[in-house]
Design a protein around this motif. Sequence first.
Motif, PDB file in Angstrom:
ATOM      1  N   ALA A  64       0.800  -1.230   0.000  1.00  0.00           N
ATOM      2  CA  ALA A  64       0.000   0.000   0.000  1.00  0.00           C
ATOM      3  C   ALA A  64       0.832   1.279   0.000  1.00  0.00           C
ATOM      4  N   LEU A  65       2.011   1.250  -0.604  1.00  0.00           N
ATOM      5  CA  LEU A  65       2.783   2.487  -0.726  1.00  0.00           C
ATOM      6  C   LEU A  65       3.772   2.362  -1.882  1.00  0.00           C
ATOM      7  N   ASP A  66       4.066   3.511  -2.490  1.00  0.00           N
ATOM      8  CA  ASP A  66       5.100   3.639  -3.507  1.00  0.00           C
ATOM      9  C   ASP A  66       6.079   4.691  -2.996  1.00  0.00           C
ATOM     10  N   PRO A  67       7.147   4.277  -2.329  1.00  0.00           N
ATOM     11  CA  PRO A  67       8.028   5.257  -1.690  1.00  0.00           C
ATOM     12  C   PRO A  67       8.820   6.067  -2.707  1.00  0.00           C
ATOM     13  N   TYR A  68       9.416   7.143  -2.228  1.00  0.00           N
ATOM     14  CA  TYR A  68      10.293   7.930  -3.081  1.00  0.00           C
ATOM     15  C   TYR A  68      11.394   7.027  -3.633  1.00  0.00           C
ATOM     16  N   GLY A  69      11.744   7.226  -4.893  1.00  0.00           N
ATOM     17  CA  GLY A  69      12.754   6.404  -5.533  1.00  0.00           C
ATOM     18  C   GLY A  69      12.220   5.784  -6.799  1.00  0.00           C
ATOM     19  N   THR A  70      12.629   4.561  -7.083  1.00  0.00           N
ATOM     20  CA  THR A  70      12.233   3.868  -8.312  1.00  0.00           C
ATOM     21  C   THR A  70      11.694   2.480  -7.982  1.00  0.00           C
ATOM     22  N   ALA A  94      12.702   3.089   6.474  1.00  0.00           N
ATOM     23  CA  ALA A  94      11.310   3.511   6.708  1.00  0.00           C
ATOM     24  C   ALA A  94      10.932   4.595   5.707  1.00  0.00           C
ATOM     25  N   SER A  95      11.208   4.334   4.442  1.00  0.00           N
ATOM     26  CA  SER A  95      11.058   5.341   3.394  1.00  0.00           C
ATOM     27  C   SER A  95       9.647   5.905   3.351  1.00  0.00           C
ATOM     28  N   PRO A  96       9.514   7.221   3.381  1.00  0.00           N
ATOM     29  CA  PRO A  96       8.185   7.813   3.221  1.00  0.00           C
ATOM     30  C   PRO A  96       7.682   7.624   1.804  1.00  0.00           C
ATOM     31  N   ALA A  97       6.371   7.696   1.645  1.00  0.00           N
ATOM     32  CA  ALA A  97       5.763   7.504   0.336  1.00  0.00           C
ATOM     33  C   ALA A  97       4.717   8.586   0.110  1.00  0.00           C
ATOM     34  N   PRO A  98       4.791   9.290  -1.009  1.00  0.00           N
ATOM     35  CA  PRO A  98       3.770  10.304  -1.286  1.00  0.00           C
ATOM     36  C   PRO A  98       2.445   9.657  -1.649  1.00  0.00           C
ATOM     37  N   LEU A  99       1.374  10.147  -1.055  1.00  0.00           N
ATOM     38  CA  LEU A  99       0.018   9.695  -1.362  1.00  0.00           C
ATOM     39  C   LEU A  99      -0.140   8.182  -1.205  1.00  0.00           C
ATOM     40  N   ALA A 100       0.352   7.644  -0.101  1.00  0.00           N
ATOM     41  CA  ALA A 100       0.240   6.211   0.149  1.00  0.00           C
ATOM     42  C   ALA A 100      -1.224   5.817   0.329  1.00  0.00           C
ATOM     43  N   LEU A 101      -1.572   4.617  -0.128  1.00  0.00           N
ATOM     44  CA  LEU A 101      -2.934   4.115   0.006  1.00  0.00           C
ATOM     45  C   LEU A 101      -3.293   3.992   1.491  1.00  0.00           C
ATOM     46  N   GLY A 102      -4.418   4.591   1.864  1.00  0.00           N
ATOM     47  CA  GLY A 102      -4.871   4.499   3.253  1.00  0.00           C
ATOM     48  C   GLY A 102      -3.975   5.195   4.244  1.00  0.00           C
ATOM     49  N   ASP A 103      -3.079   6.067   3.766  1.00  0.00           N
ATOM     50  CA  ASP A 103      -2.169   6.807   4.633  1.00  0.00           C
ATOM     51  C   ASP A 103      -1.251   5.873   5.424  1.00  0.00           C
ATOM     52  N   VAL A 147     -12.542  14.734   4.619  1.00  0.00           N
ATOM     53  CA  VAL A 147     -12.766  13.493   3.884  1.00  0.00           C
ATOM     54  C   VAL A 147     -11.428  12.771   3.716  1.00  0.00           C
ATOM     55  N   PRO A 148     -11.448  11.439   3.590  1.00  0.00           N
ATOM     56  CA  PRO A 148     -10.199  10.677   3.409  1.00  0.00           C
ATOM     57  C   PRO A 148      -9.668  10.838   1.987  1.00  0.00           C
ATOM     58  N   LEU A 149      -9.098  12.008   1.705  1.00  0.00           N
ATOM     59  CA  LEU A 149      -8.605  12.338   0.372  1.00  0.00           C
ATOM     60  C   LEU A 149      -7.136  12.743   0.492  1.00  0.00           C
ATOM     61  N   PRO A 150      -6.206  11.806   0.263  1.00  0.00           N
ATOM     62  CA  PRO A 150      -4.778  12.143   0.357  1.00  0.00           C
ATOM     63  C   PRO A 150      -4.413  13.200  -0.687  1.00  0.00           C
ATOM     64  N   MET A 151      -3.752  14.266  -0.238  1.00  0.00           N
ATOM     65  CA  MET A 151      -3.365  15.350  -1.137  1.00  0.00           C
ATOM     66  C   MET A 151      -1.920  15.759  -0.866  1.00  0.00           C
ATOM     67  N   LEU A 152      -1.308  16.360  -1.874  1.00  0.00           N
ATOM     68  CA  LEU A 152       0.058  16.825  -1.781  1.00  0.00           C
ATOM     69  C   LEU A 152       0.195  18.079  -2.635  1.00  0.00           C
ATOM     70  N   LEU A 153       0.654  19.158  -2.023  1.00  0.00           N
ATOM     71  CA  LEU A 153       0.895  20.400  -2.749  1.00  0.00           C
ATOM     72  C   LEU A 153       2.360  20.412  -3.174  1.00  0.00           C
ATOM     73  N   VAL A 154       2.597  20.426  -4.491  1.00  0.00           N
ATOM     74  CA  VAL A 154       3.950  20.368  -5.038  1.00  0.00           C
ATOM     75  C   VAL A 154       4.259  21.700  -5.711  1.00  0.00           C
ATOM     76  N   SER A 155       5.368  22.329  -5.300  1.00  0.00           N
ATOM     77  CA  SER A 155       5.748  23.632  -5.828  1.00  0.00           C
ATOM     78  C   SER A 155       7.174  23.567  -6.367  1.00  0.00           C
ATOM     79  N   PRO A 156       7.352  23.492  -7.700  1.00  0.00           N
ATOM     80  CA  PRO A 156       8.703  23.437  -8.270  1.00  0.00           C
ATOM     81  C   PRO A 156       9.310  24.836  -8.347  1.00  0.00           C
ATOM     82  N   PRO A 157      10.630  24.934  -8.441  1.00  0.00           N
ATOM     83  CA  PRO A 157      11.255  26.260  -8.522  1.00  0.00           C
ATOM     84  C   PRO A 157      10.882  26.974  -9.815  1.00  0.00           C
TER      85      PRO A 157
END
Length: 383
Positions: free
Chosen positions: A85-91, A103-112, A202-212
């Motif tokens: 239930a997660l796709d961590p940073y990387g490949t 314990a790699s974090p994962a953006p927008l992991a399923l079910g948090d 609501v259970p809606l995983p979100m991520l605000l991404v701001s590139p340079p």
Amino acid sequence: MAHSPVSDITRLAEQIRETSAPLRIEGGGSWLHAGGPWAPAASLSVRHLRGIRAYTPGDLVVTVAAGTSLAELAAATAEHGQMLALDPYGTPDDTIGAVVATASPAPLALGDHRVRDLVLGVQVVTGDGVVMRAGGHVVKNVAGFDLVRLQTGAWGTLGVITEVSLRLHARPPVDQLVCAAVPHADTGALDDLLPAVLAQRVPLPMLLVSPPGGAPQLWARLTGNTSRVRALHARLRALPVGDVRDAPDDETWRTLRATPSEAIVLRARTHRSDAVPFVRAARDAFESATLSYDPAHGSLRLVMPGTGLATLERDMATWYRLAAARGAMHRMTVVVDQGRTWSAPYQSPRTPLEAGVKRAFDARDVLNRLAELRPSTRAHPDA
């Protein structure tokens, strides 16, 4: 002739017992600049330990060798409509052992879910060459001390992870990643968007991404049956953002998960009520960084070029000052996730408890030995 898993582990344990020099544990070898900073050491690869050791789809549990890649695990579980239930940073080529060890974090992991939520058991070889098992192969296992969580996220300093038992989840009928641009971000749109996002219940995983130099985007993961996804989509469109669109796989990896090996990565967190000054100050202090803010946890990830090393301490101090000047009321914590091999802004020796745990599992300090850090030449912003 192929080696058996038992003989592979035995040889690994013997190799550790027979050395007194430091060893640097490597899985796929793609994230060696993370954590640390690490002392110079000989490589100890576990990539040859790979493959599915046991899989019971009916129990949603799989046991894999540590060198197994995320892609290999995904292919094996997809046949049964299941997933990690997660796709961590990387490949997708990153190894399971490395994901658990860091314990790699994962953006927008399923079910948090986090890595520690999904690891049921581990097999490790300690710094004394002892093969040890912790946890089990089933979801309900609470016997003894929680050595599984101790090894998870220990960065290999307490043992070489050789095998992992994982809890799986059923693949949802719909699993959709979408994104929307934040219009007019330079005129205060973030000041409107962040409070609206934080107010969501609501259970809606979100991520605000701001590139340079680019417009911020709001990413979200919509999962469930068709009706549920339709309702989540409507919630997302009600926020002050532009058109919501599906994100192609290549854009998803490039924007959410890819991290250059030479980059410096900071991970910060503060109270969610300070989101606006926290994020805005970071954008101003780190102009060359890509920012990813997780509103559910009040956490921020900054990825900046390695060339930012020269001004890192100054920029961090600027970030603290700007956030406070703009109304931030709570303390923020900052961790260098990647780049501490080259940059050590603050000295952080082990506490007596940490030192005692290290001695219990690796008395000779041969596994992923930490380098000595120079004291910072600048005062800590919170001092």
